[in-house]
Design a protein around this motif. Sequence first.
Motif, PDB file in Angstrom:
ATOM      1  N   ARG A 297      -4.427   4.089  -5.491  1.00  0.00           N
ATOM      2  CA  ARG A 297      -3.566   3.634  -6.543  1.00  0.00           C
ATOM      3  C   ARG A 297      -3.843   2.271  -7.123  1.00  0.00           C
ATOM      4  O   ARG A 297      -3.670   1.930  -8.164  1.00  0.00           O
ATOM      5  CB  ARG A 297      -1.951   3.589  -6.011  1.00  0.00           C
ATOM      6  CG  ARG A 297      -1.466   5.148  -6.048  1.00  0.00           C
ATOM      7  CD  ARG A 297      -0.450   5.135  -4.694  1.00  0.00           C
ATOM      8  NE  ARG A 297       0.295   6.311  -4.884  1.00  0.00           N
ATOM      9  CZ  ARG A 297      -0.267   7.748  -4.654  1.00  0.00           C
ATOM     10  NH1 ARG A 297      -1.385   7.843  -4.219  1.00  0.00           N
ATOM     11  NH2 ARG A 297       0.734   8.785  -4.636  1.00  0.00           N
ATOM     12  N   ALA A 298      -4.225   1.391  -6.006  1.00  0.00           N
ATOM     13  CA  ALA A 298      -4.636  -0.046  -6.568  1.00  0.00           C
ATOM     14  C   ALA A 298      -5.960   0.113  -7.467  1.00  0.00           C
ATOM     15  O   ALA A 298      -6.115  -0.512  -8.306  1.00  0.00           O
ATOM     16  CB  ALA A 298      -5.053  -0.630  -5.445  1.00  0.00           C
ATOM     17  N   ALA A 299      -6.862   1.092  -7.145  1.00  0.00           N
ATOM     18  CA  ALA A 299      -8.162   1.097  -7.900  1.00  0.00           C
ATOM     19  C   ALA A 299      -7.830   1.396  -9.230  1.00  0.00           C
ATOM     20  O   ALA A 299      -8.489   1.148 -10.320  1.00  0.00           O
ATOM     21  CB  ALA A 299      -9.005   2.063  -7.271  1.00  0.00           C
ATOM     22  N   ALA A 300      -6.945   2.431  -9.665  1.00  0.00           N
ATOM     23  CA  ALA A 300      -6.549   2.868 -10.730  1.00  0.00           C
ATOM     24  C   ALA A 300      -6.182   1.767 -11.565  1.00  0.00           C
ATOM     25  O   ALA A 300      -6.162   1.784 -12.912  1.00  0.00           O
ATOM     26  CB  ALA A 300      -5.327   3.938 -10.666  1.00  0.00           C
ATOM     27  N   PHE A 301      -5.726   0.497 -11.110  1.00  0.00           N
ATOM     28  CA  PHE A 301      -5.280  -0.647 -11.829  1.00  0.00           C
ATOM     29  C   PHE A 301      -6.350  -1.600 -11.680  1.00  0.00           C
ATOM     30  O   PHE A 301      -6.209  -3.029 -12.305  1.00  0.00           O
ATOM     31  CB  PHE A 301      -3.913  -1.221 -11.415  1.00  0.00           C
ATOM     32  CG  PHE A 301      -2.846   0.076 -11.592  1.00  0.00           C
ATOM     33  CD1 PHE A 301      -2.258   0.203 -12.973  1.00  0.00           C
ATOM     34  CD2 PHE A 301      -2.346   0.638 -10.766  1.00  0.00           C
ATOM     35  CE1 PHE A 301      -1.368   1.184 -13.141  1.00  0.00           C
ATOM     36  CE2 PHE A 301      -1.443   1.708 -10.895  1.00  0.00           C
ATOM     37  CZ  PHE A 301      -0.914   1.887 -12.060  1.00  0.00           C
ATOM     38  N   GLY A 302      -7.442  -1.461 -10.959  1.00  0.00           N
ATOM     39  CA  GLY A 302      -8.601  -2.574 -11.040  1.00  0.00           C
ATOM     40  C   GLY A 302      -8.035  -3.614  -9.914  1.00  0.00           C
ATOM     41  O   GLY A 302      -8.333  -4.618 -10.026  1.00  0.00           O
ATOM     42  N   ILE A 303      -7.303  -3.225  -9.033  1.00  0.00           N
ATOM     43  CA  ILE A 303      -6.863  -4.044  -8.102  1.00  0.00           C
ATOM     44  C   ILE A 303      -7.605  -4.065  -6.687  1.00  0.00           C
ATOM     45  O   ILE A 303      -7.582  -2.736  -6.439  1.00  0.00           O
ATOM     46  CB  ILE A 303      -5.244  -4.133  -7.645  1.00  0.00           C
ATOM     47  CG1 ILE A 303      -4.400  -4.248  -8.998  1.00  0.00           C
ATOM     48  CG2 ILE A 303      -4.791  -4.922  -6.620  1.00  0.00           C
ATOM     49  CD1 ILE A 303      -2.966  -3.863  -8.800  1.00  0.00           C
ATOM     50  N   PRO A 304      -8.394  -4.963  -6.372  1.00  0.00           N
ATOM     51  CA  PRO A 304      -8.792  -4.782  -4.901  1.00  0.00           C
ATOM     52  C   PRO A 304      -8.014  -4.657  -3.913  1.00  0.00           C
ATOM     53  O   PRO A 304      -6.769  -4.684  -3.895  1.00  0.00           O
ATOM     54  CB  PRO A 304      -9.598  -6.457  -4.612  1.00  0.00           C
ATOM     55  CG  PRO A 304      -9.385  -6.920  -6.159  1.00  0.00           C
ATOM     56  CD  PRO A 304      -8.348  -6.459  -6.861  1.00  0.00           C
ATOM     57  N   ALA A 305      -8.364  -3.668  -3.193  1.00  0.00           N
ATOM     58  CA  ALA A 305      -7.557  -2.946  -1.885  1.00  0.00           C
ATOM     59  C   ALA A 305      -8.604  -3.098  -0.702  1.00  0.00           C
ATOM     60  O   ALA A 305      -9.859  -3.008  -0.600  1.00  0.00           O
ATOM     61  CB  ALA A 305      -7.195  -1.669  -2.287  1.00  0.00           C
ATOM     62  N   GLU A 306      -7.702  -3.171   0.654  1.00  0.00           N
ATOM     63  CA  GLU A 306      -8.489  -3.168   1.844  1.00  0.00           C
ATOM     64  C   GLU A 306      -7.533  -2.474   2.770  1.00  0.00           C
ATOM     65  O   GLU A 306      -6.552  -2.813   2.926  1.00  0.00           O
ATOM     66  CB  GLU A 306      -8.696  -4.501   2.071  1.00  0.00           C
ATOM     67  CG  GLU A 306      -9.392  -4.807   3.393  1.00  0.00           C
ATOM     68  CD  GLU A 306      -9.818  -6.295   3.901  1.00  0.00           C
ATOM     69  OE1 GLU A 306     -10.273  -6.508   5.011  1.00  0.00           O
ATOM     70  OE2 GLU A 306      -9.680  -7.387   2.834  1.00  0.00           O
ATOM     71  N   ARG A 307      -8.092  -1.367   3.726  1.00  0.00           N
ATOM     72  CA  ARG A 307      -7.347  -0.876   4.677  1.00  0.00           C
ATOM     73  C   ARG A 307      -7.436  -1.795   5.873  1.00  0.00           C
ATOM     74  O   ARG A 307      -8.717  -2.176   6.112  1.00  0.00           O
ATOM     75  CB  ARG A 307      -7.984   0.626   5.032  1.00  0.00           C
ATOM     76  CG  ARG A 307      -6.996   1.082   6.103  1.00  0.00           C
ATOM     77  CD  ARG A 307      -7.650   2.517   6.183  1.00  0.00           C
ATOM     78  NE  ARG A 307      -6.850   3.333   5.045  1.00  0.00           N
ATOM     79  CZ  ARG A 307      -7.351   4.613   4.987  1.00  0.00           C
ATOM     80  NH1 ARG A 307      -8.064   5.337   5.505  1.00  0.00           N
ATOM     81  NH2 ARG A 307      -6.639   5.373   3.716  1.00  0.00           N
ATOM     82  N   VAL A 308      -6.512  -1.982   6.593  1.00  0.00           N
ATOM     83  CA  VAL A 308      -6.580  -3.060   7.646  1.00  0.00           C
ATOM     84  C   VAL A 308      -5.882  -2.189   8.999  1.00  0.00           C
ATOM     85  O   VAL A 308      -4.865  -1.429   8.860  1.00  0.00           O
ATOM     86  CB  VAL A 308      -5.775  -4.283   7.388  1.00  0.00           C
ATOM     87  CG1 VAL A 308      -5.735  -5.254   8.510  1.00  0.00           C
ATOM     88  CG2 VAL A 308      -6.299  -4.748   6.278  1.00  0.00           C
TER      89      VAL A 308
END
Length: 336
Positions: free
Chosen positions: A199-210
Amino acid sequence: MSEPTPAPAAATTPAALYRAMRLIRCFEEQALALVRSGEIVGGIHPYIGQEAVAVGVCAALDPADQLTSTHRGHGHVLAKGADPRRLLAELMGRQTGLNQGRGGSMHAADLGLGILGANGIVGAGAPIAAGAAWAARRQGSGRVVVSFFGDGALNQGVLLETLNLAALWRLPVVFVCENNGYATTLAVDSGVAGSAQGRAAAFGIPAERVDGMDPAAVHAATARAVARARADGGPTLLECRTYRFEGHHTMERRIRVRYRSAAEIEAWRARDPLERTGALLPAARRTELDAEVAELIAEAVAFARSSPHPDPAEALRHLYADGLRPRSGSAVEVLR
């Protein structure tokens, strides 16, 4: 815009992280006892098991930074520095509570500490956080805003709309998804197509799983996201994989709904963030911190119990803006 200010080193030592998590755990255990005794009316959504997320995130924030919380928000509120005495008084509906007993468990707030409020509506804290982040950017304050939400909010339109605006306007906001595997009783695999990162990638937002059971890992990821936001790099989404050891709500203890296996719960309990972090401390230091927290909780209970209930005559105070009154014949007017 001001330069990023790292969190004080003292706030991220194993002892500091353990103490902060221990405070949340003991507060929630005490709150559960008060629900059972009837002193907290209506029940709570316990945060037990997820303490590493709140503590790791808030350890990366400055005092001026802000956050929005969820229906499971006691941990966020305490990790940001709220007085446990006043939070417990709020849960017990007392006048000395954070919000004079009017907010209760799901709407606790402390604007002076940057806690813009817990929220009983799934995903509803996100647009509030975006608005606060927009104001911070306009003011050039360097302030960052964190929006906590659960995996159930991934399907809420308001969250997706907020991600869109935050990306377009490069807002200094960190979106923290506390993925505990269940939206009430619905397993995430049964209710969420795709992923939080997708979902974040669809808006060009960097994301990280922690790893949301490791406060140090959560802190490190949050520190990176906060530094990016302060440097005008825009929003980041963190998906913290965590688990609640208790039910969605205290009502589950009465209706005994079954949707998780005992084996699953025990497997996650083996990764208890308190035990993992506590194991890094000398036994004597851990005992000292436990005693310190126990004293704080005892003080909170005594404070809340001795605090007055709100005056019913003040029930409409803060309900209407100054100068406005309920219309004649309205339900509120009739109740008068």
